[in-house]
Design a protein around this motif. Structure first.
Motif, PDB file in Angstrom:
ATOM      1  N   ALA A 157      65.612 108.858  57.147  1.00 54.38           N
ATOM      2  CA  ALA A 157      64.797 108.714  55.940  1.00 54.38           C
ATOM      3  C   ALA A 157      63.339 109.071  56.183  1.00 54.38           C
ATOM      4  O   ALA A 157      62.653 109.607  55.297  1.00 54.38           O
ATOM      5  N   LEU A 158      62.843 108.772  57.385  1.00 57.84           N
ATOM      6  CA  LEU A 158      61.429 108.999  57.677  1.00 57.84           C
ATOM      7  C   LEU A 158      61.125 110.421  58.137  1.00 57.84           C
ATOM      8  O   LEU A 158      59.950 110.778  58.285  1.00 57.84           O
ATOM      9  N   THR A 216      64.522  97.769  55.715  1.00 58.93           N
ATOM     10  CA  THR A 216      63.657  97.704  54.538  1.00 58.93           C
ATOM     11  C   THR A 216      63.896  98.885  53.610  1.00 58.93           C
ATOM     12  O   THR A 216      63.980  98.719  52.381  1.00 58.93           O
ATOM     13  N   LEU A 217      64.018 100.079  54.184  1.00 59.14           N
ATOM     14  CA  LEU A 217      64.229 101.282  53.375  1.00 59.14           C
ATOM     15  C   LEU A 217      65.579 101.243  52.664  1.00 59.14           C
ATOM     16  O   LEU A 217      65.698 101.664  51.506  1.00 59.14           O
ATOM     17  N   LYS A 218      66.606 100.731  53.348  1.00 64.46           N
ATOM     18  CA  LYS A 218      67.927 100.625  52.709  1.00 64.46           C
ATOM     19  C   LYS A 218      67.901  99.643  51.552  1.00 64.46           C
ATOM     20  O   LYS A 218      68.508  99.884  50.501  1.00 64.46           O
ATOM     21  N   GLN A 219      67.205  98.523  51.750  1.00 66.18           N
ATOM     22  CA  GLN A 219      67.094  97.534  50.672  1.00 66.18           C
ATOM     23  C   GLN A 219      66.362  98.127  49.475  1.00 66.18           C
ATOM     24  O   GLN A 219      66.763  97.920  48.328  1.00 66.18           O
ATOM     25  N   LYS A 220      65.296  98.888  49.732  1.00 60.47           N
ATOM     26  CA  LYS A 220      64.542  99.511  48.650  1.00 60.47           C
ATOM     27  C   LYS A 220      65.391 100.552  47.930  1.00 60.47           C
ATOM     28  O   LYS A 220      65.376 100.638  46.695  1.00 60.47           O
ATOM     29  N   ALA A 221      66.151 101.329  48.701  1.00 61.46           N
ATOM     30  CA  ALA A 221      67.009 102.342  48.095  1.00 61.46           C
ATOM     31  C   ALA A 221      68.067 101.682  47.206  1.00 61.46           C
ATOM     32  O   ALA A 221      68.378 102.167  46.113  1.00 61.46           O
ATOM     33  N   ALA A 222      68.621 100.559  47.682  1.00 57.50           N
ATOM     34  CA  ALA A 222      69.619  99.840  46.887  1.00 57.50           C
ATOM     35  C   ALA A 222      69.002  99.271  45.616  1.00 57.50           C
ATOM     36  O   ALA A 222      69.609  99.325  44.535  1.00 57.50           O
ATOM     37  N   HIS A 227      68.143  99.592  39.844  1.00 57.74           N
ATOM     38  CA  HIS A 227      67.210  99.727  38.715  1.00 57.74           C
ATOM     39  C   HIS A 227      67.570 100.930  37.856  1.00 57.74           C
ATOM     40  O   HIS A 227      67.543 100.853  36.615  1.00 57.74           O
ATOM     41  N   ASN A 228      67.919 102.036  38.513  1.00 52.62           N
ATOM     42  CA  ASN A 228      68.277 103.249  37.765  1.00 52.62           C
ATOM     43  C   ASN A 228      69.538 103.040  36.942  1.00 52.62           C
ATOM     44  O   ASN A 228      69.644 103.494  35.804  1.00 52.62           O
ATOM     45  N   VAL A 229      70.511 102.351  37.547  1.00 49.23           N
ATOM     46  CA  VAL A 229      71.753 102.066  36.819  1.00 49.23           C
ATOM     47  C   VAL A 229      71.461 101.183  35.612  1.00 49.23           C
ATOM     48  O   VAL A 229      71.965 101.427  34.505  1.00 49.23           O
ATOM     49  N   ALA A 230      70.624 100.152  35.819  1.00 47.02           N
ATOM     50  CA  ALA A 230      70.271  99.250  34.717  1.00 47.02           C
ATOM     51  C   ALA A 230      69.531 100.023  33.621  1.00 47.02           C
ATOM     52  O   ALA A 230      69.758  99.802  32.420  1.00 47.02           O
ATOM     53  N   LYS A 231      68.647 100.936  34.023  1.00 46.34           N
ATOM     54  CA  LYS A 231      67.883 101.721  33.051  1.00 46.34           C
ATOM     55  C   LYS A 231      68.815 102.637  32.255  1.00 46.34           C
ATOM     56  O   LYS A 231      68.700 102.748  31.023  1.00 46.34           O
TER      57      LYS A 231
END
Length: 267
Positions: A157-158, A216-222, A227-231
């Motif tokens: 990811a980085l 941390t990055l995996k949690q943010k991606a999830a 959020h995108n699914v909810a939107k």
């Protein structure tokens, strides 16, 4: 001789042989090597696999616990009962209590993975030892495996991640050969600026931070995905409501009267 007696005798002979194997291991190469322990656990696993399929053998194990005066209760699992028979024994409960739980956990995990007594030593080695197997979660992954996956995720990811800030590549910040990451300790100055005051390429320290970054990055991606699914769900619901309202409005609108030419002509 009844079946119950035969079962007890068979289990007793096996347990006595394993107890002797354990004694030789403890008095011989206990401190030098774990190979004999892994082999002993393999034989114990074979017994566990056999006993758990036969109610009569299971009862024989309980009878032997009583006969050998080894402590247990109704909540003691079969794996732990067998381990206590072989590894604990009378008067050794406190000395080896924690290890008994660990060994029993190894038997259960190995059985769930389809491991046999013959392949158990290699299974333990491949999973970084007995204690790592004990730590494995429901998904079968130990903290070491999870940390490694987090590091790999972070490195991926980085790779093209936008930088937070730019610093000169000093000698103290050079990664070790073949690596791409090192650590910089940043101090916040009184005027609000930042200064790099220490750097290291220590592999253990870098791996720890990479694991933290990956987690941390995996949690943010999830969270972003959720959020995108909810939107999208909200947008779809809004569209469905709009279509429904439009449909209801169309059905409730008064029908426009159709007047023919004949009706307009006076009689």
């Amino acid at each position: 001789m009844t079946n119950s007696t035969n079962n007890t005798l068979m289990v007793a002979n096996t347990v006595d042989a394993l107890i002797e194997q354990r004694r030789i291991w403890e008095e011989g190469t206990y401190a030098a090597s774990n190979a004999e322990l892994y082999t002993l656990l393999g034989s114990t696993l074979d017994l566990f696999l056999k006993v758990r399929k036969d109610r009569g053998l299971s009862k024989a194990v309980t009878d032997l616990l009583d006969a050998y005066k080894v402590a247990y209760n109704s909540q003691t699992s079969l794996a732990l009962r067998i381990v206590r028979l072989i590894f604990v024994g009378t008067g050794r409960e406190t000395k080896i209590a924690n290890r008994a739980y660990t060994y029993a956990r190894v038997l259960v995990v190995a059985a769930e993975r389809g491991v046999t007594g013959e392949t158990l030593p290699q299974f333990i080695t491949d999973n970084n030892g007995i204690d790592e197997i004990r730590r494995q979660g429901a998904d079968g992954q130990s903290p070491a495996v999870l940390a490694q996956k987090s590091r790999e995720y972070a490195e991926s990811a980085l790779h093209n991640q936008a930088q937070l800030m730019s610093v000169d590549m000093l000698d103290v910040l050079q990664p070790v050969d073949g690596a791409f990451y090192s650590l910089a300790l940043v101090r916040k100055n009184a005027d609000g600026s930042a200064s790099v005051v220490f750097g290291t390429n220590n592999a253990a320290a870098v791996n720890t931070v990479l694991s933290l970054a990956g987690k941390t990055l995996k949690q943010k991606a999830a969270q972003d995905a959720e959020h995108n699914v909810a939107k999208q769900d909200a947008e779809q619901r809004a569209e469905n409501v709009a279509q429904l309202v439009a449909g209801i409005a169309a059905t409730q609108a008064p029908a426009r009267a159709s007047i023919t030419e004949a009706e307009l002509t006076p009689a």
